[in-house]
Design an enzyme around this catalytic site. Structure first.
Site, PDB file in Angstrom:
ATOM      1  N   GLY A 144       0.837  -1.207   0.000  1.00  0.00           N
ATOM      2  CA  GLY A 144       0.000   0.000   0.000  1.00  0.00           C
ATOM      3  C   GLY A 144       0.862   1.244   0.000  1.00  0.00           C
ATOM      4  N   SER A 145       1.295   1.673   1.182  1.00  0.00           N
ATOM      5  CA  SER A 145       2.141   2.867   1.268  1.00  0.00           C
ATOM      6  C   SER A 145       3.500   2.648   0.599  1.00  0.00           C
ATOM      7  N   TRP A 169      -8.295  -2.393  -3.820  1.00  0.00           N
ATOM      8  CA  TRP A 169      -8.807  -1.045  -3.526  1.00  0.00           C
ATOM      9  C   TRP A 169      -8.805  -0.159  -4.755  1.00  0.00           C
ATOM     10  N   GLY A 245       4.362  10.026 -10.467  1.00  0.00           N
ATOM     11  CA  GLY A 245       4.109  11.248 -11.245  1.00  0.00           C
ATOM     12  C   GLY A 245       2.615  11.465 -11.470  1.00  0.00           C
ATOM     13  N   ARG A 251      -3.232  14.054  -6.516  1.00  0.00           N
ATOM     14  CA  ARG A 251      -3.186  14.639  -5.166  1.00  0.00           C
ATOM     15  C   ARG A 251      -3.465  16.139  -5.230  1.00  0.00           C
ATOM     16  N   GLY A 347     -26.406  18.722  15.685  1.00  0.00           N
ATOM     17  CA  GLY A 347     -27.049  17.878  16.687  1.00  0.00           C
ATOM     18  C   GLY A 347     -27.440  16.528  16.084  1.00  0.00           C
ATOM     19  N   GLU A 371      -4.251   7.811  -2.051  1.00  0.00           N
ATOM     20  CA  GLU A 371      -3.282   8.734  -2.678  1.00  0.00           C
ATOM     21  C   GLU A 371      -2.199   9.152  -1.686  1.00  0.00           C
ATOM     22  N   GLY A 372      -1.851   8.259  -0.760  1.00  0.00           N
ATOM     23  CA  GLY A 372      -0.857   8.553   0.262  1.00  0.00           C
ATOM     24  C   GLY A 372      -1.556   8.968   1.541  1.00  0.00           C
TER      25      GLY A 372
HETATM   26  P1  TGC Z   1      11.425   6.979  -3.783  1.00  0.00           P
HETATM   27  O1  TGC Z   1      12.745   6.275  -3.828  1.00  0.00           O
HETATM   28  O2  TGC Z   1      11.272   8.153  -2.870  1.00  0.00           O
HETATM   29  O3  TGC Z   1      11.009   7.468  -5.239  1.00  0.00           O
HETATM   30  C1  TGC Z   1      11.105   6.595  -6.372  1.00  0.00           C
HETATM   31  C2  TGC Z   1      11.224   7.486  -7.606  1.00  0.00           C
HETATM   32  O4  TGC Z   1      10.018   8.256  -7.760  1.00  0.00           O
HETATM   33  C3  TGC Z   1      10.319   9.669  -7.702  1.00  0.00           C
HETATM   34  N1  TGC Z   1       9.212  10.304  -6.980  1.00  0.00           N
HETATM   35  C4  TGC Z   1       8.265  11.012  -7.584  1.00  0.00           C
HETATM   36  N2  TGC Z   1       8.090  11.362  -8.856  1.00  0.00           N
HETATM   37  C5  TGC Z   1       6.995  12.089  -9.162  1.00  0.00           C
HETATM   38  N3  TGC Z   1       6.069  12.450  -8.255  1.00  0.00           N
HETATM   39  C6  TGC Z   1       6.206  12.102  -6.958  1.00  0.00           C
HETATM   40  N4  TGC Z   1       5.264  12.447  -6.070  1.00  0.00           N
HETATM   41  C7  TGC Z   1       7.335  11.358  -6.562  1.00  0.00           C
HETATM   42  N5  TGC Z   1       7.784  10.840  -5.381  1.00  0.00           N
HETATM   43  C8  TGC Z   1       8.935  10.201  -5.654  1.00  0.00           C
HETATM   44  C9  TGC Z   1      11.649   9.750  -6.989  1.00  0.00           C
HETATM   45  O5  TGC Z   1      12.332  10.941  -7.326  1.00  0.00           O
HETATM   46  C10 TGC Z   1      12.349   8.516  -7.512  1.00  0.00           C
HETATM   47  O6  TGC Z   1      12.764   8.772  -8.843  1.00  0.00           O
HETATM   48  P2  TGC Z   1      14.112   8.095  -9.445  1.00  0.00           P
HETATM   49  O7  TGC Z   1      14.290   8.734 -10.780  1.00  0.00           O
HETATM   50  O8  TGC Z   1      15.197   8.405  -8.459  1.00  0.00           O
HETATM   51  O9  TGC Z   1      13.826   6.629  -9.530  1.00  0.00           O
HETATM   52  O10 TGC Z   1      10.323   5.862  -3.458  1.00  0.00           O
HETATM   53  P3  TGC Z   1      10.023   5.060  -2.140  1.00  0.00           P
HETATM   54  O11 TGC Z   1       9.920   3.618  -2.509  1.00  0.00           O
HETATM   55  O12 TGC Z   1      10.975   5.448  -1.054  1.00  0.00           O
HETATM   56  O13 TGC Z   1       8.538   5.552  -1.732  1.00  0.00           O
HETATM   57  C11 TGC Z   1       8.297   6.887  -1.455  1.00  0.00           C
HETATM   58  C12 TGC Z   1       6.826   7.134  -0.998  1.00  0.00           C
HETATM   59  C13 TGC Z   1       6.533   6.402   0.287  1.00  0.00           C
HETATM   60  C14 TGC Z   1       6.710   8.618  -0.767  1.00  0.00           C
HETATM   61  C15 TGC Z   1       5.836   6.756  -2.082  1.00  0.00           C
HETATM   62  O14 TGC Z   1       5.994   5.490  -2.516  1.00  0.00           O
HETATM   63  C16 TGC Z   1       4.397   7.069  -1.760  1.00  0.00           C
HETATM   64  O15 TGC Z   1       3.947   8.153  -2.096  1.00  0.00           O
HETATM   65  N6  TGC Z   1       3.598   6.126  -1.121  1.00  0.00           N
HETATM   66  C17 TGC Z   1       2.146   6.300  -1.007  1.00  0.00           C
HETATM   67  C18 TGC Z   1       1.472   5.364  -1.996  1.00  0.00           C
HETATM   68  C19 TGC Z   1       0.258   5.976  -2.628  1.00  0.00           C
HETATM   69  O16 TGC Z   1       0.046   7.193  -2.600  1.00  0.00           O
HETATM   70  N7  TGC Z   1      -0.534   5.163  -3.247  1.00  0.00           N
HETATM   71  C20 TGC Z   1      -1.703   5.640  -3.928  1.00  0.00           C
HETATM   72  C21 TGC Z   1      -2.337   4.575  -4.763  1.00  0.00           C
HETATM   73  S1  TGC Z   1      -3.447   5.232  -5.973  1.00  0.00           S
HETATM   74  C22 TGC Z   1      -4.758   5.765  -5.110  1.00  0.00           C
HETATM   75  O17 TGC Z   1      -4.804   5.777  -3.929  1.00  0.00           O
HETATM   76  C23 TGC Z   1      -5.862   6.262  -5.926  1.00  0.00           C
HETATM   77  S2  TGC Z   1      -7.240   6.751  -5.025  1.00  0.00           S
HETATM   78  C24 TGC Z   1      -8.009   7.479  -6.298  1.00  0.00           C
HETATM   79  C25 TGC Z   1      -9.303   8.107  -6.016  1.00  0.00           C
HETATM   80  O18 TGC Z   1     -10.313   7.347  -5.902  1.00  0.00           O
HETATM   81  O19 TGC Z   1      -9.357   9.368  -6.046  1.00  0.00           O
HETATM   82  P1  FAD Z   2      -0.753   0.699   4.810  1.00  0.00           P
HETATM   83  O1  FAD Z   2       0.290   1.134   3.851  1.00  0.00           O
HETATM   84  O2  FAD Z   2      -0.736  -0.691   5.282  1.00  0.00           O
HETATM   85  O3  FAD Z   2      -0.719   1.686   6.054  1.00  0.00           O
HETATM   86  C1  FAD Z   2      -1.333   1.397   7.313  1.00  0.00           C
HETATM   87  C2  FAD Z   2      -0.915   2.491   8.306  1.00  0.00           C
HETATM   88  O4  FAD Z   2       0.517   2.465   8.476  1.00  0.00           O
HETATM   89  C3  FAD Z   2      -1.246   3.909   7.805  1.00  0.00           C
HETATM   90  O5  FAD Z   2      -1.669   4.706   8.879  1.00  0.00           O
HETATM   91  C4  FAD Z   2       0.086   4.424   7.297  1.00  0.00           C
HETATM   92  O6  FAD Z   2       0.180   5.850   7.357  1.00  0.00           O
HETATM   93  C5  FAD Z   2       1.063   3.743   8.246  1.00  0.00           C
HETATM   94  N1  FAD Z   2       2.409   3.620   7.665  1.00  0.00           N
HETATM   95  C6  FAD Z   2       2.771   2.923   6.556  1.00  0.00           C
HETATM   96  N2  FAD Z   2       4.078   3.076   6.308  1.00  0.00           N
HETATM   97  C7  FAD Z   2       4.568   3.896   7.279  1.00  0.00           C
HETATM   98  C8  FAD Z   2       5.851   4.464   7.567  1.00  0.00           C
HETATM   99  N3  FAD Z   2       6.915   4.225   6.786  1.00  0.00           N
HETATM  100  N4  FAD Z   2       5.974   5.262   8.648  1.00  0.00           N
HETATM  101  C9  FAD Z   2       4.896   5.540   9.427  1.00  0.00           C
HETATM  102  N5  FAD Z   2       3.667   5.056   9.220  1.00  0.00           N
HETATM  103  C10 FAD Z   2       3.495   4.248   8.140  1.00  0.00           C
HETATM  104  N6  FAD Z   2      -5.108   2.383  -4.814  1.00  0.00           N
HETATM  105  C11 FAD Z   2      -4.887   2.321  -6.159  1.00  0.00           C
HETATM  106  O7  FAD Z   2      -3.843   1.899  -6.619  1.00  0.00           O
HETATM  107  N7  FAD Z   2      -5.867   2.740  -7.032  1.00  0.00           N
HETATM  108  C12 FAD Z   2      -7.061   3.218  -6.613  1.00  0.00           C
HETATM  109  O8  FAD Z   2      -7.910   3.597  -7.439  1.00  0.00           O
HETATM  110  C13 FAD Z   2      -7.326   3.270  -5.205  1.00  0.00           C
HETATM  111  N8  FAD Z   2      -8.549   3.653  -4.756  1.00  0.00           N
HETATM  112  C14 FAD Z   2      -8.842   3.547  -3.420  1.00  0.00           C
HETATM  113  C15 FAD Z   2     -10.145   3.757  -2.973  1.00  0.00           C
HETATM  114  C16 FAD Z   2     -10.440   3.608  -1.623  1.00  0.00           C
HETATM  115  C17 FAD Z   2     -11.866   3.781  -1.159  1.00  0.00           C
HETATM  116  C18 FAD Z   2      -9.421   3.274  -0.687  1.00  0.00           C
HETATM  117  C19 FAD Z   2      -9.713   3.138   0.781  1.00  0.00           C
HETATM  118  C20 FAD Z   2      -8.141   3.066  -1.124  1.00  0.00           C
HETATM  119  C21 FAD Z   2      -7.829   3.171  -2.486  1.00  0.00           C
HETATM  120  N9  FAD Z   2      -6.542   2.876  -2.979  1.00  0.00           N
HETATM  121  C22 FAD Z   2      -6.292   2.835  -4.328  1.00  0.00           C
HETATM  122  C23 FAD Z   2      -5.513   2.383  -2.058  1.00  0.00           C
HETATM  123  C24 FAD Z   2      -4.846   3.478  -1.221  1.00  0.00           C
HETATM  124  O9  FAD Z   2      -3.973   4.224  -1.981  1.00  0.00           O
HETATM  125  C25 FAD Z   2      -4.152   2.788  -0.047  1.00  0.00           C
HETATM  126  O10 FAD Z   2      -5.161   2.337   0.844  1.00  0.00           O
HETATM  127  C26 FAD Z   2      -3.191   3.717   0.662  1.00  0.00           C
HETATM  128  O11 FAD Z   2      -2.089   4.059  -0.161  1.00  0.00           O
HETATM  129  C27 FAD Z   2      -2.666   3.094   1.986  1.00  0.00           C
HETATM  130  O12 FAD Z   2      -2.241   1.789   1.805  1.00  0.00           O
HETATM  131  P2  FAD Z   2      -2.774   0.618   2.805  1.00  0.00           P
HETATM  132  O13 FAD Z   2      -4.257   0.732   2.869  1.00  0.00           O
HETATM  133  O14 FAD Z   2      -2.180  -0.644   2.347  1.00  0.00           O
HETATM  134  O15 FAD Z   2      -2.217   1.029   4.216  1.00  0.00           O
END
Ligand code: TGC
Ligand code: FAD
Length: 392
Positions: A144-145, A169, A245, A251, A347, A371-372
């Site tokens: 996930g994260s 998800w 990206g 976000r 209320g 989205e993080g």
């Molecule tokens: P790290 O080593 O820091 O970075 C790997 C490469 O990526 C580059 N980079 C970025 N580039 C563009 N935009 C960003 N925001 C970037 N952040 C990092 C970085 O420069 C590096 O590039 P290169 O050329 O050196 O390879 O990666 P890490 O493995 O340490 O992870 C960093 C971390 C934890 C910040 C990242 O993985 C993260 O943001 N985790 C959260 C995961 C997340 O947001 N998942 C979302 C799933 S999609 C979703 O939730 C859709 S919901 C949609 C909806 O319904 O609206």
């Molecule tokens: P985890 O990563 O297991 O995190 C659990 C807890 O641990 C969190 O509080 C987190 O902050 C904490 N944690 C994790 N790592 C660390 C650390 N290094 N230090 C401190 N604390 C930490 N994903 C997609 O790819 N596409 C989608 O379209 C999409 N849509 C979604 C829709 C919904 C309704 C939901 C709920 C989620 C969706 N997601 C999607 C997934 C979403 O991006 C993930 O749920 C989110 O990134 C968190 O991952 P996780 O749920 O596995 O939690």
């Protein structure tokens, strides 16, 4: 929602920072929301129903890929326009905004930014018009994260690759015609590819039982030896920076959108405080209720200025991913706090579907996580200001 009486709060005359085109775009989306979405959103959410008939209407309105160039069916608009659209939609419901931001930022954007000319011409116009719905598969059951730990993988098989694994998800998945999927190749590099409905071995089971985003559909993506033609792989990106990206764009939209939910909660609470009397006067006349409203409008105003400035930086190509993280985290945090306070101000009525508050509050629990997460964005800011990575 019984009747949509929303008027947007603008305490610092931020409208003066917008162009006439921005205001026209915002007012057009607002009018559509009031006519087509507000009257029914409560029922859809209560019934856990995704209003898929709205997808082509959203395409006509131009909310899918507003910043994608016109030649591919996008709007060719700036980032403030995109932000305003997301704010108006999420003002009504975060799930509807999810549909728009996944389609625009997580499906159309990567095809536009990383895809071949053939991929752009094949997919973008149909996604922009809402003829097709798309989804974005990054998260997995055990990843996930930390998306870099993904297990989904592709293996070379001549003119195609064999895709195996699963994604969890995934917004829009059960209704999507196309999925942008991130998977590791045999060298361990993350690659992006477009998987199309109908490809053998590709299924999209729905996830049931959500208390949040009930008018948005969430599912899994399951890949069992799916043959994907190599022409569906993005030629122009490799590594985690590909999906990250896209997340920066999405976000950014959430930063504006979650603020919209906060604005709706505040607007409703302010109105209710003037209509509801206890102890012989409107509850808005009590200092405790005024404190809540004053703090809400202060946080909203700070948030509005932050996202507007971020939009200017996005337009100039100067915004950093860390700046986007700060805005996403801030908007989600204040929106959740405002929803909780607004719920109290209503209320007992605040727990009913008569008002949008409880639905916003439950939706925002997803928005603060996807989205993080809140914590992840804090760590991104922490790393940005110290240079020290505290993730690992
Ligand atoms: P790290 O080593 O820091 O970075 C790997 C490469 O990526 C580059 N980079 C970025 N580039 C563009 N935009 C960003 N925001 C970037 N952040 C990092 C970085 O420069 C590096 O590039 P290169 O050329 O050196 O390879 O990666 P890490 O493995 O340490 O992870 C960093 C971390 C934890 C910040 C990242 O993985 C993260 O943001 N985790 C959260 C995961 C997340 O947001 N998942 C979302 C799933 S999609 C979703 O939730 C859709 S919901 C949609 C909806 O319904 O609206
Ligand atoms: P985890 O990563 O297991 O995190 C659990 C807890 O641990 C969190 O509080 C987190 O902050 C904490 N944690 C994790 N790592 C660390 C650390 N290094 N230090 C401190 N604390 C930490 N994903 C997609 O790819 N596409 C989608 O379209 C999409 N849509 C979604 C829709 C919904 C309704 C939901 C709920 C989620 C969706 N997601 C999607 C997934 C979403 O991006 C993930 O749920 C989110 O990134 C968190 O991952 P996780 O749920 O596995 O939690």
């Amino acid at each position: 929602m019984a009747q949509d009486l929303y008027t947007h709060p603008d305490y610092y005359q931020i409208d003066e920072l917008l162009t006439d085109e921005h205001k026209l775009i915002r007012d057009t989306v607002r009018a559509w929301i009031k006519k087509e979405v507000s009257p029914n959103i409560e029922n859809w959410a209560q019934n856990n129903e995704f209003p898929k008939h709205l997808v082509p209407q959203m395409g006509d309105l131009g909310v899918f890929g507003p910043t994608v160039p016109v030649q591919y069916g996008g709007g060719g608009l700036d980032y403030i326009s995109y932000g305003l659209m997301m704010q108006e939609i999420e003002r009504c419901d975060s799930g509807m905004r999810s549909t728009a931001s996944v389609q625009g930022s997580l499906v159309m954007y990567p095809i536009y930014a990383y895809g071949s000319e053939e991929q752009k011409n094949k997919f973008l116009p149909k996604l922009a018009s809402g003829e097709w719905l798309g989804c974005f598969g990054l998260t997995e059951p055990d990843s996930g994260s930390d998306p870099g730990s993904m297990l989904t993988n592709i293996k070379d098989a001549g003119d195609h690759v064999i895709l195996n694994g699963s994604k969890m998800w995934i917004s829009n998945a059960p209704y999507a015609q196309v999925a942008v999927v991130w998977a590791k190749d045999e060298a361990g590099d993350i690659r992006g590819l477009v998987v199309e409905r109908g490809m053998e071995g590709f299924t999209t089971p729905e996830i049931h039982g959500k208390w949040s985003l009930r008018a948005s559909c969430t599912g899994e993506l399951v890949f069992d030896n799916v043959k994907v033609p190599k022409e569906n792989i993005f030629p122009n990106v490799k590594g985690l920076k590909g999906p990250l990206g896209c997340l920066t764009k999405a976000r950014y939209g959430i930063a504006w959108g979650a603020l919209g939910a906060a604005m709706d909660c505040y607007d409703s609470a302010r109105r209710y405080s003037l209509e509801r009397s206890q102890f012989g006067k409107p509850i808005g006349g009590f200092q405790l209720q005024q404190k809540k409203l004053a703090e809400m409008i202060t946080e909203i105003t700070k948030g509005q200025l932050l996202v507007w400035r971020l939009g200017v930086l996005m337009n100039e190509g100067k915004a950093t991913p860390a700046q986007v993280s700060m805005a996403k985290r801030n908007s989600c945090e204040i929106a959740l706090n405002i929803a909780r306070e607004a719920r109290q101000m209503h209320g007992g009525m605040g727990i009913t579907g008569e008002y949008s508050i409880m639905r916003h509050m439950m939706n925002l629990e997803s928005v603060v996580t996807y989205e993080g997460t809140h914590d992840i964005h804090l760590l991104i800011t922490g790393m940005d200001v110290t240079g020290i990575n505290a993730f690992k």
